[in-house]
Scaffold this motif. Sequence first.
Motif, PDB file in Angstrom:
ATOM      1  N   PRO A   1      48.680  67.800  48.127  1.00 47.46           N
ATOM      2  CA  PRO A   1      48.530  66.370  47.829  1.00 47.46           C
ATOM      3  C   PRO A   1      47.111  65.884  48.076  1.00 47.46           C
ATOM      4  O   PRO A   1      46.315  66.540  48.758  1.00 47.46           O
ATOM      5  CB  PRO A   1      49.509  65.717  48.806  1.00 47.46           C
ATOM      6  N   THR A   2      46.791  64.738  47.523  1.00 48.10           N
ATOM      7  CA  THR A   2      45.473  64.127  47.715  1.00 48.10           C
ATOM      8  C   THR A   2      45.305  63.689  49.163  1.00 48.10           C
ATOM      9  O   THR A   2      46.247  63.193  49.788  1.00 48.10           O
ATOM     10  CB  THR A   2      45.327  62.901  46.787  1.00 48.10           C
ATOM     11  N   ALA A   3      44.109  63.890  49.711  1.00 47.99           N
ATOM     12  CA  ALA A   3      43.834  63.528  51.098  1.00 47.99           C
ATOM     13  C   ALA A   3      44.160  62.060  51.345  1.00 47.99           C
ATOM     14  O   ALA A   3      43.902  61.200  50.499  1.00 47.99           O
ATOM     15  CB  ALA A   3      42.375  63.813  51.438  1.00 47.99           C
ATOM     16  N   ALA A   4      44.743  61.784  52.522  1.00 49.98           N
ATOM     17  CA  ALA A   4      45.113  60.438  52.986  1.00 49.98           C
ATOM     18  C   ALA A   4      46.311  59.852  52.246  1.00 49.98           C
ATOM     19  O   ALA A   4      46.734  58.736  52.527  1.00 49.98           O
ATOM     20  CB  ALA A   4      43.930  59.476  52.892  1.00 49.98           C
TER      21      ALA A   4
ATOM     22  N   CYS B   1      54.489  81.400  55.521  1.00 45.89           N
ATOM     23  CA  CYS B   1      54.979  82.133  54.348  1.00 45.89           C
ATOM     24  C   CYS B   1      55.785  81.249  53.412  1.00 45.89           C
ATOM     25  O   CYS B   1      55.983  81.584  52.243  1.00 45.89           O
ATOM     26  CB  CYS B   1      55.833  83.323  54.792  1.00 45.89           C
ATOM     27  N   VAL B   2      56.261  80.130  53.916  1.00 43.41           N
ATOM     28  CA  VAL B   2      57.002  79.180  53.080  1.00 43.41           C
ATOM     29  C   VAL B   2      56.064  78.485  52.091  1.00 43.41           C
ATOM     30  O   VAL B   2      56.506  77.903  51.114  1.00 43.41           O
ATOM     31  CB  VAL B   2      57.709  78.141  53.991  1.00 43.41           C
ATOM     32  N   ASP B   3      54.746  78.577  52.344  1.00 45.32           N
ATOM     33  CA  ASP B   3      53.733  77.849  51.583  1.00 45.32           C
ATOM     34  C   ASP B   3      53.940  76.342  51.723  1.00 45.32           C
ATOM     35  O   ASP B   3      54.151  75.618  50.747  1.00 45.32           O
ATOM     36  CB  ASP B   3      53.749  78.249  50.105  1.00 45.32           C
ATOM     37  N   PRO B   4      53.894  75.854  52.977  1.00 49.30           N
ATOM     38  CA  PRO B   4      54.220  74.445  53.214  1.00 49.30           C
ATOM     39  C   PRO B   4      53.035  73.523  52.942  1.00 49.30           C
ATOM     40  O   PRO B   4      51.872  73.896  53.126  1.00 49.30           O
ATOM     41  CB  PRO B   4      54.573  74.436  54.697  1.00 49.30           C
ATOM     42  N   THR B   5      53.341  72.299  52.528  1.00 54.43           N
ATOM     43  CA  THR B   5      52.332  71.239  52.519  1.00 54.43           C
ATOM     44  C   THR B   5      52.416  70.450  53.822  1.00 54.43           C
ATOM     45  O   THR B   5      51.469  69.755  54.185  1.00 54.43           O
ATOM     46  CB  THR B   5      52.533  70.290  51.330  1.00 54.43           C
TER      47      THR B   5
ATOM     48  N   LEU C   1      43.875  75.130  58.763  1.00 55.90           N
ATOM     49  CA  LEU C   1      44.983  74.783  57.869  1.00 55.90           C
ATOM     50  C   LEU C   1      44.845  73.343  57.371  1.00 55.90           C
ATOM     51  O   LEU C   1      45.109  73.056  56.190  1.00 55.90           O
ATOM     52  CB  LEU C   1      46.321  74.954  58.601  1.00 55.90           C
ATOM     53  N   ARG C   2      44.417  72.451  58.254  1.00 55.85           N
ATOM     54  CA  ARG C   2      44.209  71.064  57.839  1.00 55.85           C
ATOM     55  C   ARG C   2      43.121  70.964  56.782  1.00 55.85           C
ATOM     56  O   ARG C   2      43.276  70.244  55.791  1.00 55.85           O
ATOM     57  CB  ARG C   2      43.828  70.213  59.059  1.00 55.85           C
ATOM     58  N   SER C   3      42.049  71.727  56.961  1.00 52.20           N
ATOM     59  CA  SER C   3      40.955  71.685  55.980  1.00 52.20           C
ATOM     60  C   SER C   3      41.387  72.247  54.629  1.00 52.20           C
ATOM     61  O   SER C   3      40.805  71.908  53.595  1.00 52.20           O
ATOM     62  CB  SER C   3      39.755  72.470  56.511  1.00 52.20           C
ATOM     63  N   GLU C   4      42.419  73.117  54.640  1.00 49.80           N
ATOM     64  CA  GLU C   4      42.917  73.698  53.395  1.00 49.80           C
ATOM     65  C   GLU C   4      43.995  72.851  52.739  1.00 49.80           C
ATOM     66  O   GLU C   4      44.562  73.242  51.715  1.00 49.80           O
ATOM     67  CB  GLU C   4      43.464  75.109  53.676  1.00 49.80           C
TER      68      GLU C   4
END
Length: 594
Positions: free
Chosen positions: A340-343, A508-512, A538-541
């Motif tokens: 998703p888009t940041a913020a 491994c779930v590929d979570p957002t 992870l946050r930066s990705e």
Amino acid sequence: MATMLRNKLFWVFILVVFALPVLPAPVRTPEYWVTLLNYIGLYSIVAIGLVLLTGIGGMTSFGQAAFVGLGAYATALLSTGYGLSPWLGLLAGLLVTTVAAMLIGAITMRLSGHFLPLGTIAWGLSLFFLFGNLDVLGKYDGINGIPALDLFGWQLDSGRRIYYLIGVVVVGAVISVQNLLDSRPGRAIRALRGGGTMAEAMGINTAWMKVVIFTYAAILASISGFLYAHLQRAVNPTPFGLNYGIEFLFMAVVGGVAHVWGAVLGAAILTVLQDWLQSFLPKLLGSSGDFEVIVFGVLMIVLLQFARDGVWPFLARWFPERRRADPVRDVPALPQRSRPTAAEPLLVVDRISKTFGGLVAVNEVSFTVKAGEIVGLIGPNGAGKSTTFNLVSGVLQPSSGTVMFHGERIDGRPARAIVRRGIGRTFQHVKLLPGMSVLENVAIGTHLRGHSGVWRSIVRLNGADETRLLAEAARQIERVGLEKHLHDEAGSLALGQQRILEIARALCVDPTLLLLDEPAAGLRYQEKQALAVLLRKLRSEGTSILLVEHDMDFVMNLTDHLVVMEFGTKIAEGKPAEIQANPAVLDAYLGGVE
């Protein structure tokens, strides 16, 4: 050198077993021993299914003998009453067994605790009395005159001639179950023993998987019944009752209920021992009777006291070890979901509450997690943080309020439906399978990203899919720094490493959105620093993180936003610096400050 020796011993053993019926005189194997070996093979097929159902899946069944009866009666009825080919009888038996097992399993496998074995006793007895009361099945006299099998013009009309067919089926059953366990659905099956909560959180439909393995175990029992009918050339209800159902379970337990080859060993031990005791005990005691049952009972108690894993682990050292190959790395990565888009508001929790009777565990809590931020959920013990986590992840259903994810309402959905939408999680109390390797544990998280089902896995047509799933699991293990422990048993890791393993499994779930329940608990200082670096990466990705944690230094230096709870209620929310100065927070943690 030791491995080569074990391989040679194994194949010599297999060769001797298969050569027994054709040895020339004067060492020709007596017909009696060939018959005994045939029965060992028939019992092994049923016990292999019980290893899958009970030893791996954790569901005890006393009714497998009834499924043997379905296979036996189906071929007996069609071949004698209607003159059809026995092979059509096999297909009919498999069809009837599959339908019956799915219907019975859909009801019985929902039971737990002592209700499950009681349920299997109930339907086992029902089928047994059905066999004995139907006129078309000959009632308790059964059906006689069953024709011998004809395989490509070769009449299998004696124990020696049908011996190899039974042996091939036994080996095929062993290979099929091993193939299944070393696959995507196999890991889902093994995850059942780790508790339904963890399995569902990885996207596994546990109710369906229970029915699947119940049905496959029943199919193996039905095949055994088909072979039994054409070996005996007659059937009656006696071998399909509760006593035989108990014996089949004994065979699996004695051999090693968690080991596929243990089923074969257990069948051999109990069949030979029973035969010997039936001859020896009457001579010793001077009277006839079922004294071997008493001996079996005593032996079972001794075994459960001193060798709960069965006999197979003591012999396994003489058999070849299964080679654990490293995952193939140069394969295309699995597709990833868009970030998703940041913020952007990602998770919106609006006035959720949870009551347990008169206890209010969570009381109208609201907060938002935006894309690309780390939010901490903190509070004293018993504040309701983990309950809130469980409400968000679908483990619990809220009594009131709503939870929105990506603009979609997710409260009320099961955990496996929520993880499918991109929410991965870890647990406050580590939930993993200690006897499985780190790689296999982490690969459970890839369940929803694979496609191969049970039947493709059984016949090993899942190679490409399996390679990609294991490669993804290896990448996540390397990502969290556990690559040195790839093939180690998960139970051998320190607690802190087990928590890191859970994070790799969730990735491994590929979570957002990643839900981490006390991820730093049990970690040393350097490990916490490494974890913080990983979470920032992870946050930066583009992965958002909601975490519960008691280590205030860790939380304050990592999070972008904090939500504070006490007694199930939100008492403060804001940036870490604001929370540190909040009087309500200080009062909750320190009991007030003068």
